[in-house]
Scaffold this motif. Structure first.
Motif, mmCIF file in Angstrom:
data_model
loop_
_atom_site.group_PDB
_atom_site.id
_atom_site.type_symbol
_atom_site.label_atom_id
_atom_site.label_comp_id
_atom_site.label_asym_id
_atom_site.label_seq_id
_atom_site.Cartn_x
_atom_site.Cartn_y
_atom_site.Cartn_z
ATOM 1 N N THR A 6 0.834 -1.203 0.000
ATOM 2 C CA THR A 6 0.000 0.000 0.000
ATOM 3 C C THR A 6 0.867 1.251 0.000
ATOM 4 O OG1 THR A 6 -1.847 -1.092 1.135
ATOM 5 C CG2 THR A 6 -1.730 1.311 1.307
ATOM 6 N N ILE A 7 1.965 1.230 0.759
ATOM 7 C CA ILE A 7 2.888 2.367 0.786
ATOM 8 C C ILE A 7 3.510 2.579 -0.592
ATOM 9 C CG2 ILE A 7 5.054 3.251 1.740
ATOM 10 C CD1 ILE A 7 2.639 3.418 3.630
ATOM 11 N N TYR A 8 3.859 1.499 -1.270
ATOM 12 C CA TYR A 8 4.400 1.621 -2.626
ATOM 13 C C TYR A 8 3.401 2.348 -3.527
ATOM 14 C CZ TYR A 8 8.022 -1.842 -1.400
ATOM 15 O OH TYR A 8 9.074 -2.493 -0.827
ATOM 16 N N ARG A 9 2.124 1.976 -3.391
ATOM 17 C CA ARG A 9 1.080 2.617 -4.206
ATOM 18 C C ARG A 9 0.933 4.087 -3.829
ATOM 19 N NH1 ARG A 9 -1.799 -2.499 -3.712
ATOM 20 N NH2 ARG A 9 -2.938 -1.680 -1.904
ATOM 21 N N ASP A 10 1.060 4.382 -2.534
ATOM 22 C CA ASP A 10 0.960 5.774 -2.084
ATOM 23 C C ASP A 10 2.078 6.626 -2.679
ATOM 24 O OD1 ASP A 10 -1.252 5.179 -0.586
ATOM 25 O OD2 ASP A 10 -0.213 5.106 1.335
ATOM 26 N N ILE A 11 3.288 6.116 -2.638
ATOM 27 C CA ILE A 11 4.429 6.857 -3.185
ATOM 28 C C ILE A 11 4.244 7.088 -4.680
ATOM 29 C CG2 ILE A 11 6.909 6.766 -3.651
ATOM 30 C CD1 ILE A 11 6.223 7.362 -0.743
ATOM 31 N N GLN A 12 3.753 6.061 -5.387
ATOM 32 C CA GLN A 12 3.512 6.208 -6.824
ATOM 33 C C GLN A 12 2.431 7.250 -7.088
ATOM 34 O OE1 GLN A 12 5.306 4.900 -9.255
ATOM 35 N NE2 GLN A 12 4.062 6.037 -10.736
ATOM 36 N N LYS A 13 1.421 7.296 -6.210
ATOM 37 C CA LYS A 13 0.348 8.281 -6.353
ATOM 38 C C LYS A 13 0.895 9.695 -6.187
ATOM 39 C CE LYS A 13 -4.176 9.268 -6.475
ATOM 40 N NZ LYS A 13 -5.078 8.899 -7.583
ATOM 41 N N LEU A 14 1.792 9.882 -5.231
ATOM 42 C CA LEU A 14 2.399 11.197 -5.036
ATOM 43 C C LEU A 14 3.202 11.602 -6.262
ATOM 44 C CD1 LEU A 14 3.629 10.968 -1.318
ATOM 45 C CD2 LEU A 14 1.836 12.469 -2.217
ATOM 46 N N ILE A 15 3.956 10.657 -6.813
ATOM 47 C CA ILE A 15 4.767 10.940 -8.003
ATOM 48 C C ILE A 15 3.873 11.319 -9.176
ATOM 49 C CG2 ILE A 15 6.325 9.908 -9.712
ATOM 50 C CD1 ILE A 15 7.499 8.221 -7.416
ATOM 51 N N GLU A 16 2.772 10.586 -9.356
ATOM 52 C CA GLU A 16 1.842 10.878 -10.440
ATOM 53 C C GLU A 16 1.187 12.245 -10.256
ATOM 54 O OE1 GLU A 16 -0.837 7.607 -10.368
ATOM 55 O OE2 GLU A 16 0.560 6.197 -11.337
ATOM 56 N N SER A 17 1.104 12.711 -9.001
ATOM 57 C CA SER A 17 0.504 14.015 -8.709
ATOM 58 C C SER A 17 1.484 15.147 -8.908
ATOM 59 C CB SER A 17 -0.015 14.034 -7.256
ATOM 60 O OG SER A 17 -1.009 13.044 -7.064
ATOM 61 N N GLY A 18 2.725 14.810 -9.297
ATOM 62 C CA GLY A 18 3.710 15.850 -9.563
ATOM 63 C C GLY A 18 4.668 16.124 -8.425
ATOM 64 N N VAL A 19 4.593 15.337 -7.345
ATOM 65 C CA VAL A 19 5.511 15.520 -6.222
ATOM 66 C C VAL A 19 6.798 14.746 -6.527
ATOM 67 C CG1 VAL A 19 5.885 15.171 -3.752
ATOM 68 C CG2 VAL A 19 3.587 15.746 -4.612
ATOM 69 N N PRO A 20 7.949 15.412 -6.559
ATOM 70 C CA PRO A 20 9.207 14.749 -6.951
ATOM 71 C C PRO A 20 9.809 13.896 -5.828
ATOM 72 C CG PRO A 20 9.649 17.033 -6.444
ATOM 73 C CD PRO A 20 8.148 16.865 -6.320
ATOM 74 N N VAL A 21 9.192 12.744 -5.555
ATOM 75 C CA VAL A 21 9.725 11.813 -4.562
ATOM 76 C C VAL A 21 10.838 10.998 -5.222
ATOM 77 C CG1 VAL A 21 9.206 9.904 -2.993
ATOM 78 C CG2 VAL A 21 7.465 11.659 -3.458
ATOM 79 N N VAL A 22 11.983 10.935 -4.562
ATOM 80 C CA VAL A 22 13.107 10.150 -5.090
ATOM 81 C C VAL A 22 13.457 9.045 -4.109
ATOM 82 C CG1 VAL A 22 14.066 12.053 -6.436
ATOM 83 C CG2 VAL A 22 14.793 11.733 -4.081
ATOM 84 N N THR A 23 14.000 7.953 -4.639
ATOM 85 C CA THR A 23 14.402 6.814 -3.824
ATOM 86 C C THR A 23 15.912 6.827 -3.630
ATOM 87 O OG1 THR A 23 12.560 5.512 -4.711
ATOM 88 C CG2 THR A 23 14.343 4.305 -3.623
ATOM 89 N N LEU A 24 16.328 6.801 -2.383
ATOM 90 C CA LEU A 24 17.744 6.703 -2.055
ATOM 91 C C LEU A 24 18.053 5.231 -1.811
ATOM 92 C CD1 LEU A 24 18.125 9.721 0.409
ATOM 93 C CD2 LEU A 24 18.528 9.666 -2.060
ATOM 94 N N GLU A 25 18.809 4.644 -2.681
ATOM 95 C CA GLU A 25 19.087 3.214 -2.637
ATOM 96 C C GLU A 25 19.546 2.784 -1.243
ATOM 97 O OE1 GLU A 25 18.752 -0.400 -4.232
ATOM 98 O OE2 GLU A 25 18.410 1.475 -5.340
ATOM 99 N N GLY A 26 18.804 1.846 -0.666
ATOM 100 C CA GLY A 26 19.165 1.298 0.633
ATOM 101 C C GLY A 26 18.786 2.157 1.817
ATOM 102 N N ARG A 27 18.187 3.332 1.547
ATOM 103 C CA ARG A 27 17.852 4.237 2.654
ATOM 104 C C ARG A 27 16.358 4.539 2.739
ATOM 105 N NH1 ARG A 27 21.286 9.502 2.382
ATOM 106 N NH2 ARG A 27 20.181 9.810 4.359
ATOM 107 N N GLY A 28 15.720 4.851 1.631
ATOM 108 C CA GLY A 28 14.300 5.143 1.671
ATOM 109 C C GLY A 28 13.906 6.247 0.704
ATOM 110 N N TYR A 29 12.811 6.938 1.045
ATOM 111 C CA TYR A 29 12.269 7.981 0.178
ATOM 112 C C TYR A 29 12.558 9.365 0.747
ATOM 113 C CZ TYR A 29 9.478 4.019 -1.499
ATOM 114 O OH TYR A 29 9.077 2.813 -1.983
ATOM 115 N N THR A 30 12.741 10.328 -0.153
ATOM 116 C CA THR A 30 12.892 11.716 0.230
ATOM 117 C C THR A 30 12.417 12.580 -0.927
ATOM 118 O OG1 THR A 30 14.415 13.360 1.143
ATOM 119 C CG2 THR A 30 15.252 11.982 -0.651
#
Length: 239
Positions: free
Chosen positions: A35-59
């Protein structure tokens, strides 16, 4: 907690420049990691520039800021109320676009306003006087066609009719009645203005070609022949 509320909360955490893991968010909101994966994808689709830091998480991407717009509690409540009414519109494209816009808008709410808006959201309910099965997924695209004066091709099925007709139209105006969206357009097949229920449009295609604005007036349209809202038609002018 609704998905929209959770998205706003996640965005608020990301704005604090925290690095968040899917596991941390999963535990915080008591939902699955999927569900969290889907939430992050939803934010990205909404234009929020969420990036993944390998091995650390989202920012959030460096340099991302939200415009310093402030909303009063009453203004925030108006948006929350509008969201409930939009959800009742039965057009998936419209609901999706509004929710993505609301995510961005609520991200600038002060924490106290955001908290009160979530309380209000849980206390608003919209009931339909009639339980009718209809839905559409074309409103957002057709709105763009109206403002850009693009021709539209549609496959349209009238009520109680198994036949589907092909139309090339010039879209001009929307109006809503009983949660149904009606499109008023110039129909090249009928050589005149016609009303089309959006949920009866089976398929549509926005053409790149633009038409010349006929300066359509909805006041003149209704004055010439009043619209029958019960039957969704103008008397003696079949679609």
């Amino acid at each position: 907690m609704s998905q929209l509320s959770r998205l706003i909360n996640i965005l608020t955490l990301l704005k604090s420049r925290r690095v968040l893991t899917a596991s941390e968010l999963s535990e915080r909101y008591d939902v699955s990691i999927r569900t969290i994966y889907r939430d992050i994808q939803k934010l990205i689709e909404s234009g929020v520039p969420v990036v993944t830091l390998e091995g650390r998480g989202y920012t959030l991407m460096d340099g991302y800021t939200v415009a310093p717009v402030q909303f009063t509690e009453k203004q925030a409540n108006a948006l929350i109320t509008a969201h409930h009414l939009v959800n009742n519109s039965k057009d998936a494209s419209f609901v999706k676009d509004f929710e993505e816009a609301l995510i961005k808008i609520k991200s600038v709410f002060r924490s106290t306003v955001l908290e009160k808006s979530e309380i209000l959201s849980s206390k608003i309910h919209v009931f339909e006087p009639r339980q009718e099965s209809f839905a559409s997924n074309a409103l957002s695209e057709l709105q763009i066609a109206i403002t850009h004066l693009n021709y539209v091709e549609i496959n349209y099925r009238k009520a109680n009719d198994t036949e589907i007709s092909f139309r090339k139209i010039e879209p001009y105006v929307f109006f809503s009645t009983e949660n149904k969206w009606i499109l008023l357009a110039w129909c090249h097949l009928r050589e005149g203005y016609r009303a089309f229920r959006v949920d009866r449009i089976q398929h549509f295609k926005i053409l790149p070609e633009q038409f010349v604005d006929r300066k359509f007036s909805i006041q003149d349209y209704f004055a010439a022949c009043p619209y029958d809202f019960e039957k969704n038609e103008r008397p003696n002018t079949p679609n």
